[in-house]
Design a protein around this motif. Structure first.
Motif, PDB file in Angstrom:
ATOM      1  N   VAL A   1       0.852  -1.192   0.000  1.00 46.36           N
ATOM      2  CA  VAL A   1       0.000   0.000   0.000  1.00 46.36           C
ATOM      3  C   VAL A   1       0.888   1.243   0.000  1.00 46.36           C
ATOM      4  N   ARG A   2       0.617   2.127  -0.939  1.00 46.64           N
ATOM      5  CA  ARG A   2       1.357   3.384  -1.071  1.00 46.64           C
ATOM      6  C   ARG A   2       0.367   4.546  -1.114  1.00 46.64           C
ATOM      7  N   ARG A   3       0.903   5.764  -1.005  1.00 47.86           N
ATOM      8  CA  ARG A   3       0.086   6.972  -1.152  1.00 47.86           C
ATOM      9  C   ARG A   3       0.625   7.794  -2.311  1.00 47.86           C
ATOM     10  N   LYS A   4      -0.271   8.188  -3.191  1.00 47.07           N
ATOM     11  CA  LYS A   4       0.096   8.994  -4.351  1.00 47.07           C
ATOM     12  C   LYS A   4       0.101  10.468  -3.978  1.00 47.07           C
ATOM     13  N   LYS A   5       1.152  11.154  -4.331  1.00 50.16           N
ATOM     14  CA  LYS A   5       1.228  12.590  -4.085  1.00 50.16           C
ATOM     15  C   LYS A   5       0.673  13.345  -5.291  1.00 50.16           C
ATOM     16  N   GLY A   6       0.179  14.518  -5.040  1.00 51.83           N
ATOM     17  CA  GLY A   6      -0.358  15.325  -6.121  1.00 51.83           C
ATOM     18  C   GLY A   6      -1.766  15.795  -5.832  1.00 51.83           C
TER      19      GLY A   6
ATOM     20  N   PRO B   1      -4.538  12.675  -3.808  1.00 49.86           N
ATOM     21  CA  PRO B   1      -3.683  11.949  -2.846  1.00 49.86           C
ATOM     22  C   PRO B   1      -4.369  10.699  -2.304  1.00 49.86           C
ATOM     23  N   ALA B   2      -4.580   9.738  -3.151  1.00 53.38           N
ATOM     24  CA  ALA B   2      -5.246   8.499  -2.743  1.00 53.38           C
ATOM     25  C   ALA B   2      -4.214   7.414  -2.491  1.00 53.38           C
ATOM     26  N   LYS B   3      -4.608   6.387  -1.765  1.00 42.27           N
ATOM     27  CA  LYS B   3      -3.758   5.222  -1.555  1.00 42.27           C
ATOM     28  C   LYS B   3      -3.943   4.227  -2.687  1.00 42.27           C
TER      29      LYS B   3
END
Length: 668
Positions: free
Chosen positions: A321-326, A329-331
């Protein structure tokens, strides 16, 4: 005062003391009135108290030495220990009167004196050796406790005496029930609990029989199963199910009173409610296998056979599981994986294959999805390409949506709520983009029904849906499927029924889950074009997976298989009538070219028969998933070996005259 008056006063005082003593034995006076006659009756009960100085008994709490007839300690009010006493002796009358130091004419005179005292009280004096076992007690039909003959209600559960109820129609009812004997005294009456359901205090010679009767009592086993769920003892639940107990049985108010734990049990709760409340996942899985999903019979998914590997797979998913920046900002999950049934299942004998699929699949959901009009497996052309879909059995504890998606990707349940936590975090962190899409979609659907929701109503509904994502066990909706498509970074295709029916077959409402959910808020290059497939029936999601084509499976361990060597399954994007499946959460402009949107987000193709289908790539399995499936298959391989003969077929000698090795006929 004259001498005659003094004699009369002393006579009245002695009479009142003896009456107080008898009233204490009959349970009609308090402990204080019992202490009045301790000196008078100490010699009568010397044989029924523990040995001590002057016949007194020592308190177990404060060691204070009390008079023999004291029911409670004078200092700390602790109850008198019953060790060494025969609590089943009827102590009203002659059985309590003759003392060891009285014999001959003195004993007879004492008995006659007490008998005369008992006449005004209308209490008959039984024989000198009368006991509880000699009386005709009545057994309670509710808890089987044996009560004294004159009691109108059970001393344990409060149920009425059937003999007294029958006699009330013939003779007038007594003004007051019979006084309780020492066996039913205040010190021996405890709060009603689980140990009292099949009988109260019993004589030593009845203990073994009563204990055996409890073990064979269905109600007692049922209440033991309820306690087993609370205490985490799965053996009690298994014992209840093994006796044919109904896992959907609910607690009644009377049973809740017997359990005597108001903080744990409520009327109307079943074993499933208790398992969810106290988070007993293993017990919950066993119960749900009996009452939901796959119908009767044991369910044995790969994660049940290899629980350690399944737990390792869940930890692996949590690490991805990661988090998207921008701006969004969803996982999201950092890898793509698609689960399929191994081709080695086709090598098993037919009987073992049938057992495997009955323990793995949800046959009820399969029948509902294949019923007329069929939602899955309606194209013979796609079935010939190895794209027949199978509905896996799934838990139904409110988390069926993340469980089904985790099964479709990795073959395990989302017991750690990894996907659910990522869903809740995405709805909170990326609320702006998701709310705009959802709001536009809701307004469009309401417009078709000639209805226009206001902003406050939409915000209130959004808050309710966002809160539902944070509570495990709460049912999820279309918005959650759309958000999970972004967490997984891939399309989700749902084949579902149009109407949800009750268990009686009554229509409860429309189901609008069927369709395609695309990760529209991501860039197409950031997502996979290989979809995951779910089925929706009776308010329940199930993972739909194919069986991989039969081929040498040794290469699935290698993660760097060439792209052209990956197997594929084909999922129809139309229904059996050729109508395009609905694509959810599109804008008005996108809905004008829905098929073009599908081709942009999916690897769509048209078969020779004219069926528009999406290509589902069967990715190389992770090593942990491959090991879990291997252990699961080994279970059925062992079963197949047990069905075969222990010895190989005997070969005929080369010179046998009856048979020829060159030209054996079919019959030979």
């Amino acid at each position: 005062m004259s001498e005659e008056a003094q004699n009369e006063a002393s006579t009245k005082t002695a009479s009142l003391a003896l009456d107080a003593d008898l009233g204490a034995d009959c349970g009609t006076h308090s402990d204080a009135s019992t202490n009045v006659s301790q000196t008078h009756l100490s010699q009568m009960t010397a044989s029924s108290v523990p040995p001590g100085e002057n016949g007194k008994w020592s308190c177990e709490v404060c060691t204070y030495e009390n008079f023999p007839l004291s029911r409670k300690c004078t200092m700390c009010r602790a109850p008198k220990p019953l060790l060494g006493e025969d609590i089943f002796k009827l102590q009203d009358g002659a059985s309590a009167l003759p003392a060891p130091d009285l014999c001959g004419e003195e004993a007879d005179a004492e008995v006659d004196c007490v008998a005369e005292r008992l006449k005004p009280l209308r209490i008959s004096s039984p024989p000198a050796q009368a006991s509880a076992s000699a009386l005709n007690k009545w057994s309670c039909s509710t808890c089987t406790y044996e009560n004294w003959p004159k009691t109108l209600k059970c001393a344990m559960c409060g149920s009425g005496n059937p003999a007294a109820a029958a006699g009330a129609a013939v003779a007038p009812r007594c003004a007051s029930p019979a006084p309780p004997s020492p066996g039913e005294s205040r010190t021996s009456r405890a709060p009603v609990g689980i140990n009292d359901i099949c009988g109260g205090p019993q004589a030593p010679h009845e203990a073994d029989g009563r204990r055996c009767k409890r073990r064979n009592n269905a109600d007692w086993i049922w209440l033991q199963a309820c306690l087993g769920v609370v205490e985490g003892d799965a053996r009690r639940v298994e014992a209840y199910l093994a006796t044919g107990g109904d896992p959907a049985r609910a607690l009644t108010p009377h049973e809740v009173a017997l359990l005597n734990r108001a903080s744990a049990f409520d009327a109307g709760h079943t074993l499933v409610h208790l398992a969810i409340r106290f988070q007993r996942q293993d017990i919950l899985s066993a119960l749900l296998a009996r009452i939901s999903g796959g119908g009767p019979g044991l369910k044995r998914s790969p994660s049940f056979v290899a629980p350690d590997l399944a737990q390792a797979i869940r930890r692996h998913v949590a690490q991805q599981v990661r988090r998207k920046k921008g701006s969004f900002p969803a996982k999201y999950l950092a890898e793509f994986c698609t689960f399929s049934l191994p081709a080695e299942t086709e090598e098993l004998p037919a009987a073992i294959q049938e057992q495997l699929f009955s323990e793995l699949l949800d046959r009820e959901a399969q029948r509902a999805l294949e019923a007329d009009p069929p939602r899955i497996n309606w194209s013979a052309e796609l079935a010939g390409l190895g794209s027949r879909l199978h509905a896996l059995w799934n838990r139904s504890a409110g988390d069926c949506l993340p469980d089904a998606l985790c099964q479709a990707a990795y073959g395990v349940f989302d017991r750690g709520n990894t996907l659910r936590a990522a869903l809740a975090d995405t709805l909170a962190a990326a609320q702006r983009g998701l709310f705009e899409r959802w709001q536009a979609w809701e307004r469009l659907q309401a417009q078709r029904l000639a209805y226009a929701p206001d902003d406050a109503q939409l915000r209130s509904e959004w808050a309710r849906l966002a809160a539902a994502a944070t509570r495990p066990g709460t049912p999820l909706h279309q918005l959650h499927v759309f958000a999970l498509a972004h967490v997984l970074r891939r399309p989700v295709v749902v084949y579902g029924v149009d109407v949800v029916n009750s268990f009686r077959g009554e229509a409860l409402g429309y189901a609008r889950f069927q369709g395609v959910y695309l990760p529209l808020l991501w860039e197409p290059e950031f997502c996979s074009k290989s979809p995951l497939c779910l089925g929706y029936t009776r308010g329940h999601f199930s993972a739909l997976v194919p069986v991989e084509p039969f081929a040498p499976r040794h290469a699935y361990i290698c993660r760097e298989r060439p792209a052209d060597a990956e197997d594929s399954a084909f999922l129809p994007l139309t229904d059996c009538d050729g109508e395009l499946l609905p694509v959810h959460f599109l804008t008005c402009d996108e809905m004008a070219d829905a098929e073009g949107v599908l081709r942009r987000w999916l690897s769509a193709c048209v078969t020779a028969g004219g069926v528009l289908a999406a290509r589902q790539t069967l990715h190389a399995r992770p090593l942990l998933v491959a090991q879990m499936l291997e252990e699961w298959l080994n279970h059925y391989r062992r079963l197949a070996q047990q069905t075969r003969g222990p010895f190989p077929p005997r070969l005929q000698p080369a010179g046998a005259a009856d048979f020829s090795s060159d030209a054996d006929t079919d019959e030979e």
